[in-house]
Design an enzyme around this catalytic site. Structure first.
Site: not given
Length: 433
Positions: A62, A84, A144, A212, A267-268, A270, A278, A308
């Site tokens: 990725e 993806w 991205y 994200c 921002r988000s 998982d 990440n 979250h």
């Protein structure tokens, strides 16, 4: 030392203890906290979580895809990376043109038959085998890679020029943020503008999924003479000939003079499926940039917004956090080791010596392993001399080379190697799209 896994499992526990119930775009539901941070010293090992097995090849693939400036999932699918697929398939079945497409349009035969990949598996196979279909349905919009390598800036007319005339035209400027970053690192490493953004406000509605992790910043500092001495052997200095070289001798041997850190912003988050991925991806990006500009990877920092756990990841998170082993369970783990050494006396001895076995006996079900190391082979990277392996690396040329298929293949198959990665077993969880 592995402090990374502890930070990560502490974050999982934080969400379980303090999270608020929230709805989300996928309809799955989450428990969420806001505003957390992960910090990792790269000298302590490569930041790949060990409390569950990670898909390392997918992480590398990725990132290479991003650095190519690619936005089509065909490259990912061709390299067996399917993270993806769900987003692309959802985009496909929700598109107004979905049912109107005919096989004739796609394959030049059987006119009048409607095309419908009724499963994600059929869709992925079609992307893999049909170039026309892949071009039309495999693209995710300006996500991205597009923003990193080809940010589009449109300047409309209506501006007053220096000569007093009005500019009534519209111009489009393409910005390669990665090339600019590398150039600035080489020419102005103390700049506070060493940033790359994926959050293009004007193109968000064209993206299959808004980013994200929406941007990152790098920071460099000078190494002290002692720090340069500490790393010199890692960078090829032969200490058998000279144990305490001078600054000039270190410079002549191209020993790095600066350390480089990277901070990414999300921002988000998982947290169960995405965050470990990440962290490792940006750790790898930091290592690649550091190699290209001859700096030492220093610190990796993640600033996390909405952190979250999806409602269908709760039990998996608890499993990864683990539980403390009872003394009896630790005895059972220690017993086979002691039997090899003491035979029939092992049963009696292990009861009082469980922490003195030849190997460390875990205290919990998912006790972290030592972090792995990363080796990057730069032997065939372009150099300023024009000959691979001779002279300083040409950093801009390296990143321009990501569009070269052979270069990418070498990175994926040979040049980026993870060393001594130990982990607990994989923990499966559904991906929410």
């Amino acid at each position: 030392m592995n402090n990374l896994d502890k930070q990560y499992t502490d974050l999982l526990q934080d969400i379980l203890d303090n999270g608020h119930q929230k709805g989300d775009r996928t309809g799955t539901g989450t428990i969420s906290v806001f505003g957390r941070q992960i910090r990792h010293k790269m000298s302590e090992g490569f930041p790949l979580i060990t409390t569950k097995k990670m898909f390392w090849k997918g992480i590398v693939t990725e990132l290479v895809w991003f650095l190519r400036g690619d936005t089509n999932i065909k490259f990912l699918i061709d390299n067996n990376c399917h993270i993806w697929d769900g987003d692309a398939y959802k985009n496909y079945i929700n598109n107004p043109d979905y049912k109107a497409e005919s096989v004739a349009d796609l394959m030049g035969s059987q006119a009048g038959q409607l095309v419908k990949c009724s499963t994600q598996e059929e869709f992925v196979e079609k992307i893999k085998t049909d170039d026309w279909f892949a071009k039309k349905w495999g693209d995710l919009g300006p996500v991205y890679g597009k923003q990193w390598r080809d940010w589009k800036h449109i300047k409309e007319g209506g501006y007053l020029l220096k000569n007093g005339n009005e500019d009534t035209g519209t111009t489009t400027k393409r910005i390669d943020q990665i090339a600019n970053l590398i150039n600035d690192l080489k020419t102005n490493p103390d700049s506070r503008r060493l940033m790359v953004s994926a959050w293009h406000v004007g193109e968000i509605d064209e993206m299959t999924l808004p980013p994200c992790h929406f941007g990152f910043q790098v920071y460099t500092r000078e190494l002290s003479l002692n720090e340069r001495h500490d790393i010199k052997e890692q960078y090829g200095f032969d200490c058998r000939k000279l144990a305490k070289p001078s600054i000039k001798q270190l410079d002549d041997a191209n020993i790095p003079t600066r350390a480089i850190s990277l901070m990414f912003n999300m921002r988000s988050v998982d947290t169960f499926l995405g965050l470990p991925f990440n962290i490792a991806s940006y750790g790898l990006l930091l290592e690649i940039i550091a190699k290209a500009v001859n700096m030492v990877p220093d610190e990796l920092i993640g600033n996390l917004g909405d952190v979250h756990l999806y409602s269908n990841h709760i039990e998996q998170a608890k499993e990864q956090i683990g539980r403390k082993l009872s003394l009896e369970e630790r005895h059972q783990l220690a017993l086979p080791i002691w039997k090899e050494k003491y035979g029939p006396l092992a049963d009696m001895m292990v009861m009082t010596n469980v922490d003195n076995t030849p190997y460390k006996i875990p205290r919990s079900t998912r006790e972290p392993y030592p972090l792995p190391q990363l080796n990057i082979n730069t032997e065939f990277w372009p150099t300023e001399s024009g000959e691979c392996g001779i002279g300083a690396i040409d950093a801009v040329a390296v990143f321009n080379n990501f569009t070269n298929e052979h270069f990418c293949k070498c990175l994926l198959e040979e040049d980026i190697q993870l060393v001594n990665y130990q982990s607990h077993s994989i923990i499966k969880a559904p991906l929410s799209n």
